[in-house]
Design an enzyme around this catalytic site. Structure first.
Site, PDB file in Angstrom:
ATOM      1  N   LYS A 174      42.055  57.774  23.222  1.00 22.54           N
ATOM      2  CA  LYS A 174      43.229  57.335  23.987  1.00 22.54           C
ATOM      3  C   LYS A 174      42.776  56.359  25.071  1.00 22.54           C
ATOM      4  CE  LYS A 174      45.373  58.290  27.637  1.00 22.54           C
ATOM      5  NZ  LYS A 174      45.815  56.923  27.991  1.00 22.54           N
ATOM      6  N   GLU A 177      46.712  53.146  29.021  1.00 17.14           N
ATOM      7  CA  GLU A 177      48.014  52.636  28.560  1.00 17.14           C
ATOM      8  C   GLU A 177      48.222  51.175  28.965  1.00 17.14           C
ATOM      9  OE1 GLU A 177      47.268  55.014  30.595  1.00 17.14           O
ATOM     10  OE2 GLU A 177      48.747  55.337  32.201  1.00 17.14           O
ATOM     11  N   GLY A 227      37.107  57.542  34.033  1.00 19.97           N
ATOM     12  CA  GLY A 227      38.278  57.187  34.839  1.00 19.97           C
ATOM     13  C   GLY A 227      38.073  57.657  36.263  1.00 19.97           C
ATOM     14  N   GLY A 228      39.178  57.870  36.962  1.00 23.19           N
ATOM     15  CA  GLY A 228      39.113  58.203  38.379  1.00 23.19           C
ATOM     16  C   GLY A 228      38.760  59.665  38.631  1.00 23.19           C
ATOM     17  N   THR A 231      41.702  62.272  38.269  1.00 20.31           N
ATOM     18  CA  THR A 231      42.002  62.582  36.866  1.00 20.31           C
ATOM     19  C   THR A 231      40.875  63.428  36.276  1.00 20.31           C
ATOM     20  OG1 THR A 231      42.936  60.362  36.783  1.00 20.31           O
ATOM     21  CG2 THR A 231      42.819  61.554  34.715  1.00 20.31           C
ATOM     22  N   GLY A 232      39.639  63.112  36.646  1.00 20.71           N
ATOM     23  CA  GLY A 232      38.496  63.890  36.155  1.00 20.71           C
ATOM     24  C   GLY A 232      38.623  65.357  36.518  1.00 20.71           C
ATOM     25  N   GLU A 249      32.708  60.472  33.351  1.00 21.46           N
ATOM     26  CA  GLU A 249      32.185  59.293  34.051  1.00 21.46           C
ATOM     27  C   GLU A 249      33.250  58.895  35.058  1.00 21.46           C
ATOM     28  OE1 GLU A 249      29.303  57.735  33.781  1.00 21.46           O
ATOM     29  OE2 GLU A 249      28.569  58.984  32.139  1.00 21.46           O
ATOM     30  N   CYS A 283      33.157  50.399  38.384  1.00 24.45           N
ATOM     31  CA  CYS A 283      32.809  51.725  38.923  1.00 24.45           C
ATOM     32  C   CYS A 283      31.540  51.671  39.757  1.00 24.45           C
ATOM     33  CB  CYS A 283      32.677  52.732  37.799  1.00 24.45           C
ATOM     34  SG  CYS A 283      31.544  52.179  36.518  1.00 24.45           S
ATOM     35  N   GLU A 384      37.189  55.294  46.993  1.00 26.01           N
ATOM     36  CA  GLU A 384      37.016  54.150  46.094  1.00 26.01           C
ATOM     37  C   GLU A 384      38.308  53.322  46.119  1.00 26.01           C
ATOM     38  OE1 GLU A 384      37.186  54.954  41.867  1.00 26.01           O
ATOM     39  OE2 GLU A 384      35.324  53.847  41.565  1.00 26.01           O
TER      40      GLU A 384
HETATM   41  P1  NAD Z   1      42.513  56.877  35.584  1.00 27.92           P
HETATM   42  O1  NAD Z   1      41.804  58.135  35.917  1.00 27.92           O
HETATM   43  O2  NAD Z   1      43.805  56.610  36.250  1.00 27.92           O
HETATM   44  O3  NAD Z   1      42.808  56.778  34.025  1.00 27.92           O
HETATM   45  C1  NAD Z   1      41.779  56.831  33.080  1.00 27.92           C
HETATM   46  C2  NAD Z   1      42.341  57.306  31.761  1.00 27.92           C
HETATM   47  O4  NAD Z   1      42.789  58.640  31.903  1.00 27.92           O
HETATM   48  C3  NAD Z   1      43.536  56.515  31.252  1.00 27.92           C
HETATM   49  O5  NAD Z   1      43.442  56.384  29.858  1.00 27.92           O
HETATM   50  C4  NAD Z   1      44.701  57.399  31.637  1.00 27.92           C
HETATM   51  O6  NAD Z   1      45.838  57.205  30.843  1.00 27.92           O
HETATM   52  C5  NAD Z   1      44.120  58.765  31.400  1.00 27.92           C
HETATM   53  N1  NAD Z   1      44.751  59.868  32.120  1.00 27.92           N
HETATM   54  C6  NAD Z   1      45.392  59.828  33.309  1.00 27.92           C
HETATM   55  N2  NAD Z   1      45.815  61.062  33.651  1.00 27.92           N
HETATM   56  C7  NAD Z   1      45.418  61.905  32.663  1.00 27.92           C
HETATM   57  C8  NAD Z   1      45.538  63.310  32.449  1.00 27.92           C
HETATM   58  N3  NAD Z   1      46.134  64.101  33.333  1.00 27.92           N
HETATM   59  N4  NAD Z   1      44.998  63.829  31.330  1.00 27.92           N
HETATM   60  C9  NAD Z   1      44.365  63.041  30.432  1.00 27.92           C
HETATM   61  N5  NAD Z   1      44.233  61.700  30.574  1.00 27.92           N
HETATM   62  C10 NAD Z   1      44.738  61.139  31.689  1.00 27.92           C
HETATM   63  O7  NAD Z   1      41.464  55.717  35.844  1.00 27.92           O
HETATM   64  P2  NAD Z   1      41.706  54.169  35.733  1.00 27.92           P
HETATM   65  O8  NAD Z   1      42.521  53.764  36.922  1.00 27.92           O
HETATM   66  O9  NAD Z   1      42.186  53.823  34.382  1.00 27.92           O
HETATM   67  O10 NAD Z   1      40.204  53.618  35.858  1.00 27.92           O
HETATM   68  C11 NAD Z   1      39.589  53.374  37.061  1.00 27.92           C
HETATM   69  C12 NAD Z   1      38.615  54.493  37.373  1.00 27.92           C
HETATM   70  O11 NAD Z   1      37.652  54.610  36.334  1.00 27.92           O
HETATM   71  C13 NAD Z   1      37.814  54.214  38.625  1.00 27.92           C
HETATM   72  O12 NAD Z   1      37.786  55.368  39.419  1.00 27.92           O
HETATM   73  C14 NAD Z   1      36.438  53.876  38.106  1.00 27.92           C
HETATM   74  O13 NAD Z   1      35.398  54.121  39.017  1.00 27.92           O
HETATM   75  C15 NAD Z   1      36.358  54.726  36.896  1.00 27.92           C
HETATM   76  N6  NAD Z   1      35.327  54.224  35.972  1.00 27.92           N
HETATM   77  C16 NAD Z   1      34.127  54.882  35.897  1.00 27.92           C
HETATM   78  C17 NAD Z   1      33.116  54.404  35.080  1.00 27.92           C
HETATM   79  C18 NAD Z   1      31.771  55.096  34.992  1.00 27.92           C
HETATM   80  O14 NAD Z   1      30.967  54.710  34.149  1.00 27.92           O
HETATM   81  N7  NAD Z   1      31.487  56.096  35.808  1.00 27.92           N
HETATM   82  C19 NAD Z   1      33.348  53.254  34.319  1.00 27.92           C
HETATM   83  C20 NAD Z   1      34.576  52.610  34.411  1.00 27.92           C
HETATM   84  C21 NAD Z   1      35.558  53.115  35.246  1.00 27.92           C
END
Ligand code: NAD
Length: 489
Positions: A174, A177, A227-228, A231-232, A249, A283, A384
């Site tokens: 996934k 979006e 992701g963030g 969310t993690g 990550e 990131c 961040e």
């Molecule tokens: P985000 O956490 O908003 O979304 C990431 C993904 O998670 C998207 O596909 C989103 O639809 C999905 N998502 C959101 N809520 C969810 C839930 N409750 N359950 C399951 N999936 C869900 O992050 P973003 O804004 O898309 O990306 C930016 C973030 O990603 C930044 O914090 C950045 O530091 C991080 N990032 C980390 C790395 C790394 O290697 N550590 C690399 C790239 C980006």
């Protein structure tokens, strides 16, 4: 053509939902794509489960899996122009940056293809008993949910898809979006390369709607998420009731430490790329500049001078050096962090607003921003912002530099600039981060592990550990001469 990919077939969303994708550089409509819901997620999980339990992929010899990944790398190179264009339209990033990413993506598939084909992961255990054949083999984890962000859409996807397939898993992907197009392109290439039906599945849609079912379903064995941090945390909790394996990550608030003896010109130059590359939506962005007090004025003056020269523009503007933020909402978040920093006493040295250029008014642009006189308690220093915002703090000596650098919940990456080799080594070993650059910032290679300490994540991507994330070690003990043990006579 429908854009969900389930059990080797392209499908529209069961509920008929769609989403418009707009280019962040100018707001133009890129395309309308299918928007999956929980029913589509369930179908994709079922397909991946069946493909894992009874399909050919997990039972395909490692060398053959490796060869398929090498074919995918070739196909990625063949389609590089179209994929880079699609990535740039979704993200707004410069075409040259997307092309660069595409090179890295093909290399990632090549690396894992070769790694798994080389084999050598089976380990014979010497028990001292010649009648015992004891060995440890590495099996795939099972059905993997792969969830990726919008900043490096296909690169982050490749870091998961390549090792997951190399290890023999099946998956449901996934993507964000906001940036679905290159994930759709990758599914086409996986099918063309000959991946069996059901091994790779794609659902598109919002995290809370279609992401959540992918993280709670008991048919899923592992969730790999980039992701963030917020969310993690949700995902870690969602995976807990069924005790899934997780790989996270997450974000970073990465220090870039500059000592007075640093190579001045290179340190200023890299300090700019560290934070302003992709408008800070990286990131590992070096968003916290820690500069030794004696060097502060000269260094920051030069950095601000060069930051003012950075030209903003869309993906196909050859003169632009960086692009827009991903969305209006994200820009509003960055603006709020800058406003909070100024309220808390930071000094604005450049940027701090949207550009005046009439040609940029339909995109989500924000000027490269330098905030001086920052202190560790400020939210713009701690959180961040994920935008083109550099905070500057001063330190007196090595000890204080390390304390400031580590004063964060994150631990993804960091840089240190000094010509004193001993100091470089000492600081590098004391930084609590998964990657440390000495006299450099940002480079990575697929052979070396990537990931975060502390709240930057769990596990590693890339390198041998990046493959191991998607494997379960299994100990097989064979007694070649069984005799009664008479424990219970
Ligand atoms: P985000 O956490 O908003 O979304 C990431 C993904 O998670 C998207 O596909 C989103 O639809 C999905 N998502 C959101 N809520 C969810 C839930 N409750 N359950 C399951 N999936 C869900 O992050 P973003 O804004 O898309 O990306 C930016 C973030 O990603 C930044 O914090 C950045 O530091 C991080 N990032 C980390 C790395 C790394 O290697 N550590 C690399 C790239 C980006």
């Amino acid at each position: 053509m429908p854009e969900l990919f389930i059990e080797g077939r392209w499908a529209s969303a069961v509920d008929g939902q769609t989403r418009e994708i707009h280019c962040p550089a100018d707001g133009t409509l890129v395309a309308t794509v299918d928007e999956a819901g929980p029913k589509d997620a369930a179908a994709a999980i079922e397909a991946a489960r069946a493909a894992f339990d009874s399909g050919p992929w997990p039972r395909t010899p490692a060398a053959e899996r490796g060869r398929l990944l090498l074919r995918v790398a070739d196909l990625l190179e063949r389609d590089q122009t179209a994929l880079a264009r699609a990535e740039s339209l979704d993200t707004g990033k410069r075409l040259v940056e997307s092309e660069h990413d595409l090179d890295d993506i093909a290399n990632c598939f090549r690396y894992f293809g070769n790694l798994v084909a080389a084999g050598g992961t089976e380990r014979v255990v010497d028990t001292g008993d010649p009648d015992i054949d004891s060995r440890v083999v590495h099996e795939p984890v099972g059905v993997c949910t792969l969830i990726t962000p919008w900043n490096y859409p296909l690169l982050q996807t490749a870091w998961k898809v390549a090792p997951a397939l190399a290890a023999g898993n099946t998956f449901v992907l996934k993507p964000s979006e906001l940036t679905p197009h290159t994930a759709i392109g990758l599914m086409r290439l996986l099918a063309e390369a000959g991946l069996p039906d059901g091994a790779a599945n794609l659902v598109l849609g919002a995290g809370p709607v279609v992401g959540v079912p992918l993280t709670v379903d008991e048919r899923v064995d592992m969730v790999s998420f980039t992701g963030g941090l917020a969310t993690g945390r949700h995902i870690m909790a969602a995976a807990a009731p069924t005790v899934k394996k997780i790989a996270l990550e997450l974000g970073g608030k990465n220090p870039n430490i500059v000592f007075t003896d640093a190579a001045f010109d290179a340190a200023v130059d890299h300090a700019l790329t560290a934070v302003f590359l992709h408008s800070g939506q990286v990131c590992s962005a070096g968003a916290r500049l820690l500069v030794q007090a004696e060097l502060h004025d000269r260094f920051v003056d030069e950095l601000v001078h060069r930051a003012r020269e950075i030209r903003l523009g869309g993906p196909f503007d050859e003169h632009a050096r960086t692009g827009p933020l991903i969305s209006a909402a994200h820009r509003a978040k960055v603006e709020a962090y800058v406003a909070a920093g100024l309220d808390e006493g930071a000094v604005l040295r450049c940027g701090g607003r949207r550009p005046d250029d009439p040609a940029l008014q339909n995109g989500y642009y924000y000027l490269p921003t330098v905030l001086d006189d920052c202190t560790p308690g400020m939210s713009v220093v701690r959180d961040e912002s994920f935008g083109p915002v550099l905070t500057v703090e001063q330190f007196r000596d090595e000890e204080e530099a390390v304390l400031l650098a580590n004063d964060t919940v994150y631990g993804l990456a960091g840089g240190v600039w000094t010509t004193d080799e001993g100091r470089a080594r000492r600081v590098a070993s004391r930084l609590r981060a998964g990657t440390v650059w000495i006299n450099d910032f940002h480079p990575y290679v697929p052979q070396a592990e990537w990931g975060g300490m502390k709240q930057s994540g769990v596990g590693r991507e890339l390198g041998p550990a990046g493959l191991a994330e998607y494997q379960e070690p299994k100990h097989i003990w064979r007694n070649t001469a069984p005799t009664p043990q008479r424990w219970f006579a």
